[in-house]
Motif scaffolding. Structure first.
Motif, PDB file in Angstrom:
ATOM      1  N   ALA A  55       0.869  -1.291   0.007  1.00  0.00           N
ATOM      2  CA  ALA A  55       0.173  -0.157   0.088  1.00  0.00           C
ATOM      3  C   ALA A  55       0.960   1.065  -0.074  1.00  0.00           C
ATOM      4  CB  ALA A  55      -0.845  -0.163   1.077  1.00  0.00           C
ATOM      5  N   VAL A  56       0.987   1.809  -1.246  1.00  0.00           N
ATOM      6  CA  VAL A  56       1.890   3.070  -1.186  1.00  0.00           C
ATOM      7  C   VAL A  56       0.971   4.259  -0.691  1.00  0.00           C
ATOM      8  CG1 VAL A  56       2.743   4.778  -2.840  1.00  0.00           C
ATOM      9  CG2 VAL A  56       2.571   2.420  -3.434  1.00  0.00           C
ATOM     10  N   GLY A  57      -0.432   4.354  -0.828  1.00  0.00           N
ATOM     11  CA  GLY A  57      -1.268   5.206  -0.116  1.00  0.00           C
ATOM     12  C   GLY A  57      -2.381   4.664   0.010  1.00  0.00           C
ATOM     13  N   GLY A  58      -3.355   5.164   0.982  1.00  0.00           N
ATOM     14  CA  GLY A  58      -4.867   4.486   1.329  1.00  0.00           C
ATOM     15  C   GLY A  58      -4.535   3.311   2.159  1.00  0.00           C
ATOM     16  N   VAL A  59      -5.646   2.520   2.341  1.00  0.00           N
ATOM     17  CA  VAL A  59      -5.652   1.516   3.289  1.00  0.00           C
ATOM     18  C   VAL A  59      -6.431   0.360   2.296  1.00  0.00           C
ATOM     19  CG1 VAL A  59      -6.707   0.645   5.247  1.00  0.00           C
ATOM     20  CG2 VAL A  59      -5.987   2.936   5.323  1.00  0.00           C
ATOM     21  N   VAL A  60      -5.720  -0.736   2.654  1.00  0.00           N
ATOM     22  CA  VAL A  60      -6.319  -1.910   1.903  1.00  0.00           C
ATOM     23  C   VAL A  60      -6.717  -3.132   3.104  1.00  0.00           C
ATOM     24  CG1 VAL A  60      -5.890  -4.106   0.472  1.00  0.00           C
ATOM     25  CG2 VAL A  60      -4.766  -1.791   0.005  1.00  0.00           C
ATOM     26  N   GLU A  61      -7.937  -3.559   3.127  1.00  0.00           N
ATOM     27  CA  GLU A  61      -8.214  -4.667   3.933  1.00  0.00           C
ATOM     28  C   GLU A  61      -8.403  -5.843   3.015  1.00  0.00           C
ATOM     29  OE1 GLU A  61     -11.503  -3.864   6.684  1.00  0.00           O
ATOM     30  OE2 GLU A  61     -11.399  -1.787   6.054  1.00  0.00           O
ATOM     31  N   VAL A  62      -7.822  -7.044   3.625  1.00  0.00           N
ATOM     32  CA  VAL A  62      -7.833  -8.144   2.865  1.00  0.00           C
ATOM     33  C   VAL A  62      -8.598  -9.310   4.012  1.00  0.00           C
ATOM     34  CG1 VAL A  62      -6.326 -10.268   2.014  1.00  0.00           C
ATOM     35  CG2 VAL A  62      -5.823  -7.787   1.641  1.00  0.00           C
ATOM     36  N   PRO A  92      -8.144   7.523  -0.989  1.00  0.00           N
ATOM     37  CA  PRO A  92      -7.085   7.588  -2.034  1.00  0.00           C
ATOM     38  C   PRO A  92      -6.482   6.560  -2.269  1.00  0.00           C
ATOM     39  CG  PRO A  92      -6.327   9.406  -0.679  1.00  0.00           C
ATOM     40  CD  PRO A  92      -7.682   8.505   0.064  1.00  0.00           C
ATOM     41  N   VAL A  93      -6.361   5.564  -3.039  1.00  0.00           N
ATOM     42  CA  VAL A  93      -5.525   4.389  -2.733  1.00  0.00           C
ATOM     43  C   VAL A  93      -4.467   4.120  -3.941  1.00  0.00           C
ATOM     44  CG1 VAL A  93      -7.241   2.782  -3.987  1.00  0.00           C
ATOM     45  CG2 VAL A  93      -5.629   1.881  -2.347  1.00  0.00           C
ATOM     46  N   GLN A  94      -3.159   3.854  -3.677  1.00  0.00           N
ATOM     47  CA  GLN A  94      -2.191   3.305  -4.732  1.00  0.00           C
ATOM     48  C   GLN A  94      -1.504   2.202  -4.032  1.00  0.00           C
ATOM     49  OE1 GLN A  94       0.564   6.450  -5.247  1.00  0.00           O
ATOM     50  NE2 GLN A  94      -0.215   6.593  -7.494  1.00  0.00           N
ATOM     51  N   VAL A  95      -1.810   0.913  -4.674  1.00  0.00           N
ATOM     52  CA  VAL A  95      -1.217  -0.406  -4.402  1.00  0.00           C
ATOM     53  C   VAL A  95      -0.555  -0.880  -5.687  1.00  0.00           C
ATOM     54  CG1 VAL A  95      -1.908  -2.852  -3.672  1.00  0.00           C
ATOM     55  CG2 VAL A  95      -3.313  -0.773  -2.863  1.00  0.00           C
ATOM     56  N   VAL A  96       0.800  -1.380  -5.110  1.00  0.00           N
ATOM     57  CA  VAL A  96       1.531  -2.219  -6.025  1.00  0.00           C
ATOM     58  C   VAL A  96       1.693  -3.485  -5.682  1.00  0.00           C
ATOM     59  CG1 VAL A  96       4.009  -2.208  -6.704  1.00  0.00           C
ATOM     60  CG2 VAL A  96       3.366  -0.074  -6.108  1.00  0.00           C
ATOM     61  N   ALA A  97       1.321  -4.255  -6.747  1.00  0.00           N
ATOM     62  CA  ALA A  97       1.245  -5.672  -6.528  1.00  0.00           C
ATOM     63  C   ALA A  97       2.266  -6.240  -7.211  1.00  0.00           C
ATOM     64  CB  ALA A  97       0.011  -6.276  -7.109  1.00  0.00           C
ATOM     65  N   ALA A 229      -5.597   2.732  10.167  1.00  0.00           N
ATOM     66  CA  ALA A 229      -6.178   3.161   9.044  1.00  0.00           C
ATOM     67  C   ALA A 229      -6.435   4.748   8.895  1.00  0.00           C
ATOM     68  CB  ALA A 229      -7.126   2.537   8.594  1.00  0.00           C
ATOM     69  N   LEU A 230      -7.031   5.253  10.057  1.00  0.00           N
ATOM     70  CA  LEU A 230      -7.479   6.686  10.240  1.00  0.00           C
ATOM     71  C   LEU A 230      -6.298   7.571  10.087  1.00  0.00           C
ATOM     72  CD1 LEU A 230     -10.524   6.407  12.750  1.00  0.00           C
ATOM     73  CD2 LEU A 230     -10.517   6.952  10.336  1.00  0.00           C
ATOM     74  N   LEU A 231      -5.254   7.069  10.961  1.00  0.00           N
ATOM     75  CA  LEU A 231      -4.080   7.944  10.970  1.00  0.00           C
ATOM     76  C   LEU A 231      -3.109   8.142   9.785  1.00  0.00           C
ATOM     77  CD1 LEU A 231      -2.755   6.902  14.558  1.00  0.00           C
ATOM     78  CD2 LEU A 231      -3.691   9.290  13.887  1.00  0.00           C
ATOM     79  N   ALA A 232      -3.381   7.138   8.860  1.00  0.00           N
ATOM     80  CA  ALA A 232      -2.797   7.131   7.211  1.00  0.00           C
ATOM     81  C   ALA A 232      -3.549   8.190   6.487  1.00  0.00           C
ATOM     82  CB  ALA A 232      -2.647   5.520   7.002  1.00  0.00           C
ATOM     83  N   SER A 233      -4.834   8.700   7.069  1.00  0.00           N
ATOM     84  CA  SER A 233      -5.440   9.524   6.157  1.00  0.00           C
ATOM     85  C   SER A 233      -4.824  10.884   6.266  1.00  0.00           C
ATOM     86  CB  SER A 233      -7.028   9.598   6.297  1.00  0.00           C
ATOM     87  OG  SER A 233      -7.360   8.413   6.363  1.00  0.00           O
ATOM     88  N   PRO A 234      -4.799  11.696   5.055  1.00  0.00           N
ATOM     89  CA  PRO A 234      -4.263  13.054   5.012  1.00  0.00           C
ATOM     90  C   PRO A 234      -5.069  14.002   5.919  1.00  0.00           C
ATOM     91  CG  PRO A 234      -4.529  12.245   3.012  1.00  0.00           C
ATOM     92  CD  PRO A 234      -5.035  11.369   3.802  1.00  0.00           C
ATOM     93  N   VAL A 272       4.060   7.051   8.274  1.00  0.00           N
ATOM     94  CA  VAL A 272       3.336   6.561   7.390  1.00  0.00           C
ATOM     95  C   VAL A 272       3.178   7.661   6.280  1.00  0.00           C
ATOM     96  CG1 VAL A 272       2.229   4.799   8.639  1.00  0.00           C
ATOM     97  CG2 VAL A 272       1.070   6.974   8.203  1.00  0.00           C
ATOM     98  N   SER A 273       3.199   8.910   6.790  1.00  0.00           N
ATOM     99  CA  SER A 273       3.138  10.190   5.835  1.00  0.00           C
ATOM    100  C   SER A 273       4.340  10.521   4.909  1.00  0.00           C
ATOM    101  CB  SER A 273       2.849  11.464   6.580  1.00  0.00           C
ATOM    102  OG  SER A 273       3.621  11.939   7.281  1.00  0.00           O
ATOM    103  N   GLU A 274       5.724   9.720   5.234  1.00  0.00           N
ATOM    104  CA  GLU A 274       6.701   9.807   4.808  1.00  0.00           C
ATOM    105  C   GLU A 274       6.734   8.899   3.428  1.00  0.00           C
ATOM    106  OE1 GLU A 274       9.733   8.456   7.515  1.00  0.00           O
ATOM    107  OE2 GLU A 274       9.530  10.309   8.693  1.00  0.00           O
ATOM    108  N   GLY A 275       5.923   8.047   3.003  1.00  0.00           N
ATOM    109  CA  GLY A 275       5.972   7.388   2.024  1.00  0.00           C
ATOM    110  C   GLY A 275       4.927   8.194   0.808  1.00  0.00           C
ATOM    111  N   ALA A 276       5.699   9.097   0.188  1.00  0.00           N
ATOM    112  CA  ALA A 276       4.962   9.814  -0.769  1.00  0.00           C
ATOM    113  C   ALA A 276       4.246   9.069  -1.844  1.00  0.00           C
ATOM    114  CB  ALA A 276       5.935  11.110  -1.450  1.00  0.00           C
TER     115      ALA A 276
END
Length: 282
Positions: A55-62, A92-97, A229-234, A272-276
């Motif tokens: 998860a580059v940005g946003g939150v993913v639940e599996v 806003p999600v960005q996920v690298v798989a 998850a909430l703290l990862a939100s801008p 977590v905010s450091e991961g642009a």
């Protein structure tokens, strides 16, 4: 409000897609894919390759049959070949798989794992975007790169992060868990018992019997994962997060969060905010 255990379970079930061929007819031993955009619920499916999602940005639940995993930024989820799962991506999600043919990572486990992503692993996963999983074939350079990345992933599998909640096929427990997660800001055992139409004593006994942990412990873990998850939100403050997950005292929330995550809420939010976010897939 009373929640029928049968209806709660039915609402939680999404379409079952089956086995997904990630290479789409190609023959590459490994490759990548970037997902970014709107809210997405994948439906239940499995892959024909191992996969690690970052998860580059946003939150993913599996969700899997045995657990519900939270994937906040700077964490990755390992999904072995053949594991049926469902992913929910919150914008806003960005996920690298990154996907691996089993011959590159001879992993024999059958469950998902959450991994902390080191700076090296992050940069290599981002670099992997140069090679799409559905390209026609491999080449020597990409195969060598993905073999190296596979070794790093294998090493990271030994350092699993405890970011999951249990699941249950017991209809009462499943309905109680769903109600609890939907009302983290103010829920009590009495309210949950009333919602699922059992006594409070039965609720507590069923949680301990079916999950091996108390309802109170389940509630705390659900609150901590939601807080991550909430703290990862801008723009999300620690105070607003504490209130949203049911803590009247900021000090009590900070202590609980630090005990669960190993760092303060403020420190976690900064990290977590450091991961642009990615600006390009090239």
């Amino acid at each position: 409000m009373t929640v029928s255990a049968r209806s709660a379970k039915g609402l939680a079930e999404s379409a079952r897609i089956g086995r997904v061929e990630l290479r789409r007819g190609g023959r590459a031993l490994a490759g990548s894919h970037l997902y970014e955009g709107d809210h997405l619920v994948t439906g239940w499916h499995s892959h024909d390759m191992h996969q690690i999602q970052y998860a580059v940005g946003g939150v993913v639940e599996v969700e899997t049959a045995s657990a519900h995993y939270m994937l906040p930024p700077q964490q990755a989820v390992w999904l072995p070949v053949g594991l049926e799962h469902q992913a929910t991506m919150v914008p806003p999600v960005q996920v690298v798989a990154v996907m691996f043919d089993p011959q590159l990572i001879p992993y024999s486990g059958d469950r998902a794992r959450i991994l902390a992503v080191s700076p090296l692993l992050r940069e290599m996963m981002l670099y992997a975007l140069r090679w799409s999983i559905d390209r026609a074939d491999s080449d020597e350079v990409s195969d060598a790169f993905f073999r190296t990345l596979g070794h790093l992933v294998s090493d990271a599998l030994d350092r699993e992060a405890p970011l999951s909640l249990p699941t249950s096929d017991d209809p009462v427990v499943a309905a109680a868990m769903a109600y609890t997660k939907a009302h983290l800001d103010s829920v009590t055992a009495e309210e949950v018992s009333r919602a699922v139409a059992v006594s409070e004593r039965t609720l507590r006994r069923q949680f301990q019997l079916k999950l091996g942990l108390s309802w109170r412990t389940y509630l705390l873990h659900a609150r901590m994962l939601r807080a991550m998850a909430l703290l990862a939100s801008p723009g999300q403050s620690v105070q607003k997060t504490a209130t949203a997950v049911g803590f009247d005292s900021l000090g009590s929330f900070s202590r609980a969060f630090a005990q669960f995550c190993g760092e303060s809420p403020s420190s976690y939010r900064r990290r977590v905010s450091e991961g642009a976010p990615l600006t390009s897939t090239a």
